[in-house]
Write an enzyme that holds these catalytic residues in place. Structure first.
Site, PDB file in Angstrom:
ATOM      1  N   GLN A   1       0.872  -1.174   0.000  1.00 46.74           N
ATOM      2  CA  GLN A   1       0.000   0.000   0.000  1.00 46.74           C
ATOM      3  C   GLN A   1       0.909   1.224   0.000  1.00 46.74           C
ATOM      4  O   GLN A   1       1.454   1.595   1.035  1.00 46.74           O
ATOM      5  CB  GLN A   1      -0.925  -0.045   1.215  1.00 46.74           C
ATOM      6  CG  GLN A   1      -1.777  -1.323   1.271  1.00 46.74           C
ATOM      7  CD  GLN A   1      -2.857  -1.376   0.194  1.00 46.74           C
ATOM      8  OE1 GLN A   1      -3.656  -0.445   0.040  1.00 46.74           O
ATOM      9  NE2 GLN A   1      -2.891  -2.444  -0.598  1.00 46.74           N
TER      10      GLN A   1
ATOM     11  N   GLY B   1     -11.828   2.783   4.279  1.00 44.13           N
ATOM     12  CA  GLY B   1     -10.939   1.929   3.495  1.00 44.13           C
ATOM     13  C   GLY B   1      -9.984   2.717   2.602  1.00 44.13           C
ATOM     14  O   GLY B   1     -10.106   3.939   2.463  1.00 44.13           O
ATOM     15  N   HIS B   2      -9.102   2.005   1.960  1.00 46.93           N
ATOM     16  CA  HIS B   2      -8.093   2.664   1.117  1.00 46.93           C
ATOM     17  C   HIS B   2      -8.721   3.331  -0.105  1.00 46.93           C
ATOM     18  O   HIS B   2      -9.662   2.811  -0.686  1.00 46.93           O
ATOM     19  CB  HIS B   2      -6.967   1.721   0.694  1.00 46.93           C
ATOM     20  CG  HIS B   2      -7.369   0.432   0.076  1.00 46.93           C
ATOM     21  ND1 HIS B   2      -6.455  -0.468  -0.389  1.00 46.93           N
ATOM     22  CD2 HIS B   2      -8.575  -0.121  -0.143  1.00 46.93           C
ATOM     23  CE1 HIS B   2      -7.073  -1.511  -0.858  1.00 46.93           C
ATOM     24  NE2 HIS B   2      -8.356  -1.342  -0.734  1.00 46.93           N
ATOM     25  N   ASN B   3      -8.193   4.490  -0.461  1.00 42.62           N
ATOM     26  CA  ASN B   3      -8.605   5.225  -1.659  1.00 42.62           C
ATOM     27  C   ASN B   3     -10.019   5.779  -1.586  1.00 42.62           C
ATOM     28  O   ASN B   3     -10.573   6.212  -2.588  1.00 42.62           O
ATOM     29  CB  ASN B   3      -8.454   4.351  -2.923  1.00 42.62           C
ATOM     30  CG  ASN B   3      -6.996   4.103  -3.258  1.00 42.62           C
ATOM     31  OD1 ASN B   3      -6.414   3.110  -2.852  1.00 42.62           O
ATOM     32  ND2 ASN B   3      -6.390   5.042  -3.950  1.00 42.62           N
TER      33      ASN B   3
ATOM     34  N   SER C   1     -12.100   2.683  -2.218  1.00 40.26           N
ATOM     35  CA  SER C   1     -12.306   3.433  -3.464  1.00 40.26           C
ATOM     36  C   SER C   1     -13.678   4.065  -3.603  1.00 40.26           C
ATOM     37  O   SER C   1     -13.996   4.635  -4.655  1.00 40.26           O
ATOM     38  CB  SER C   1     -12.032   2.558  -4.699  1.00 40.26           C
ATOM     39  OG  SER C   1     -10.696   2.101  -4.675  1.00 40.26           O
TER      40      SER C   1
END
Lengths: 358, 358, 358
Positions: free
Chosen positions: A199, A240-242, A260
């Site tokens: 990441q 969460g990521h993004n 995302s």
């Protein structure tokens, strides 16, 4: 701090009804009002308390009209909660501006620290970190390499910020929150197991953001997880990521947002809501607690409920029938019996008629 | 790190379509692609970006066939996510192998530490702990008595591991996670209150497990809470006492598993799922986010949704009708009216016929 | 510690069936029983294990009647879980009463510490804190100004307690829990953003309360968030500002309670339940996991399920029909066709009859 009702009214640009000279030394809840304190009436549910409260003064909306006489001095304002915010700020104990950097904090020599910053005990600050002016880092915080923190930021005890993240001005991050841990990204390998996808991105938090205790915001796999200006996140939230969260969006506790997903500005999200990954949520969306959002929401200012969520009012209508499901099925069974009875009646009648005609 | 497209293709055992000499210095997202970077196309939803991305190269599946010409060099591979994992690893900043044990860490003299281990500031390691080789303990971690930690383990800042727990090789535990706190076990006493049941077991985490930030895994009351090889747990997950999670099972954020439940291997569990205690879940079970699992799942590789959860597709079908519930009830009301009308018609007709026959 | 079955029976005021002299050195699970250990049979689901367990003794309810002979010595007691609690306590490793205050803890000179208190490394205790006798503060804990902590309290590593909070006697707070962070209170300002409302109250936790890892209890805006005597909170729970939780109420993991809600005494709340703010829940209420409570519950000892929650049994009945929704709609369609057919039949019959009569 002591103030008269008239001084408070002046501070809040409000009007006094009743004794303007009554002295106020702090706030109280309307149902537990004490002499010498000021209460407030925000939620109409509590309106009946105003007639008997022992509070010396009550902050009310300019639209409030008492139904009968009352003892408390009223201070009527445009916006009760905004005025309350100002008033509570006045009664708030000031966090001492100690300008002290504890000798037990471990700060890399490359760190740049602004004016009037305080850093409490057992804080760890790694290489190339920048901290703006008047920020306060509480005890036992960890700040990884290259993190940038703005002015007037409060970071409460035990917060962990991984490398490369960016925190804007006037942010507040509560205890044991985690900013910038790895996103949950794995690729299936040939053996049936999973291989971690590194990441490489970061988290960018803009100005005026508040983040609750034990909330987690994961770093982007590539690029940045974005928390825009004025966002308020409650406790125990998962980002969460993004993910991107738009300006002034407010999210209640224990909500989770998968990777995302982009949430627009000015949304109001209840607690324990779940968002699927890779979806877009329009500006001004309102989501009822515990809902599950599984696809894009395209129209602005709509309201949702259910898992998967549908239009808020439609959910309530459908759920009203869900509650009566046993009666509805019973009614259907009755119709079936009635239908069978009718068929038989027609048959009997037909048979009879045939005979009679013959 | 800079690499040409052809070098990357060689690394990933893929094929180059387009310029093999273009130089890549890092990854980017396909919708935010920049010259000199490599993007990837994993989710078909993003396929339309590939024609306009500014990324110099894009990693695609060997099945991808462009619909029209594109500028980026394509590198086609067997498995995009597995290749991405390898590639991202290459671009990942190496965590410096510092082999440093901070003088501010407090390590009991009975602790055994392997080769090339690094232990950062303000870490506490109690008696009889063993730490394998090349493991890295970040700052402010707490490791209780008798804990065993394997090789190549990363433990991020603020993690707390209670006494007697076991962590395998190659594990990653993210910030502020808690391993081995007491299970939630109480016996009702005669006064109407509850008496704590001492939790005497531990947590055993096997090799290749990743655990998210602020996730909690409780120790067994007796025996071990088991997290088997290759399990991946996201953030803010609750694992109750005496739970077993099978090999290579993946669980998304904020899911909770009540005590003594056994989840089989290779399951895919969505976010915010809840499991009742004392149930068994078969291998390969897939569970939609927010579902509630209240009983055993006996057949392998089934898919579930709802609270309580039922077959995934059946839930969607039932829910489709739930959404139309007002129309369905209206339709039923119409039938009722029609039925009444028919009854009346038959009655009228019978009366009339009788008269006419008479 | 070793004890004979008859000694254990005496300790638990139970009766021995089988060999009273068998020696027991620890507990085991009935399905993993080992010679020299004592198991227990609490949940009838596990009853079949009793006939083959290798455990030397099993704790059973006085109502348990074996269906066939068994090898293990039985110790029958009034209440298995209460007896287990006593027994496990006996086998529990005693937390050493070290009476040590670590030289690495940073304790303000104004702090008052009772007798036989231990304070581990890197703890921070601010001004005017009071800690009762025999309490144990684990490593890396933070205790803010003016906090009062009672006797016999255990505070595990990484817990953060903000200023002014009160913790009663015999409480246990697990790792990385946060007590007293700011309530989630904001007033909308004229620019469309939100202004923080200062949170001036505190958290009061009464005696005999246990709080799970990573649970968060926010301070009141005004007054106190109240956790009453004997409450047990599992991990990752969210308690909003100004909430009250009544005596001996037990709440499972990941439940969230919004601001100002009052939960009565002796309630049993499942995991992942959500409570709306500003509602009152009657004594003895039972709530199924994942339910959403959106309004007052007025009658005592009722049971609830669903989001929004309804009567537990009614939910199950309605949900049973929800599962059959496709069949129910198909049945309704059949009725519709039948109804159309009948209408046509009547019409045909009427036409025919008319002709025949004519």
């Amino acid at each position: 701090m002591q103030k008269s009702a008239s001084q408070i009214a002046m501070l809040l640009e409000g009007k006094v009804f009743g004794n303007p000279d009554v002295i106020i030394s702090g706030p109280s809840k309307i149902e537990e009002g004490k002499p010498g304190t000021i209460s407030f009436l925000g939620n109409p549910k509590y309106a009946h308390y105003i007639y008997d409260t022992l509070a010396s003064a009550v902050l009310v909306s300019k639209d409030f009209v008492p139904e009968r006489p009352l003892k408390a001095t009223l201070i009527s304002v445009e916006n009760v909660y905004a005025s309350l915010a100002i008033l509570m700020e006045h009664f708030s104990p000031k966090i001492a501006n100690e300008k002290i950097i504890s000798s037990t904090s471990i700060i890399d020599p490359t760190v740049h620290i602004g004016d009037e910053v305080s850093i409490d005990d057992y804080v760890i600050i790694k290489a190339n970190v920048r901290i703006g002016s008047r920020s306060k880092i509480f005890a036992q915080v960890y700040i990884g390499n290259n993190v940038h923190i703005g002015d007037n930021v409060l970071i409460y005890p035990g917060v962990k910020i991984y490398r490369d993240c960016v925190i804007g001005n006037n942010c507040v991050i509560h205890a044991n929150a985690v900013i910038g841990s790895d996103g949950f990204g794995f690729g299936k390998d040939d053996s049936g197991g999973y291989k971690k996808i590194a990441q490489l991105g970061n988290v960018v938090i803009e100005d005026d953001v508040e983040i609750g205790s034990n909330t987690v915001i994961d770093r982007a796999s590539i690029g940045s997880t974005m928390i825009k200006k004025g966002v308020k996140l409650d406790n125990l939230i998962q980002v969460g990521h993004n993910v991107t969260i738009g300006e002034n969006t407010v999210i209640a506790a224990q909500t989770g947002i998968a990777g995302s997903t982009k949430i627009g500005p000015n949304c109001l999200i209840g607690g324990q809501v779940g968002f699927k990954g890779h979806i877009d949520i329009a500006e001004g969306t309102m989501i009822q607690a515990q809902s599950g959002i599984g696809s894009n929401i395209k129209h602005e200012n709509t309201k949702w409920y259910g898992s998967p969520a549908i239009d808020f009012n439609n959910y309530l209508k459908s759920y009203a029938y869900f509650r009566k499901f046993p009666e509805i099925v019973q009614q259907m069974r009755k119709q079936e019996i009635e239908l069978d009875r009718l068929k038989q009646e027609i048959k009997n009648f037909a048979d009879k008629t045939k005979k009679e005609i013959r």
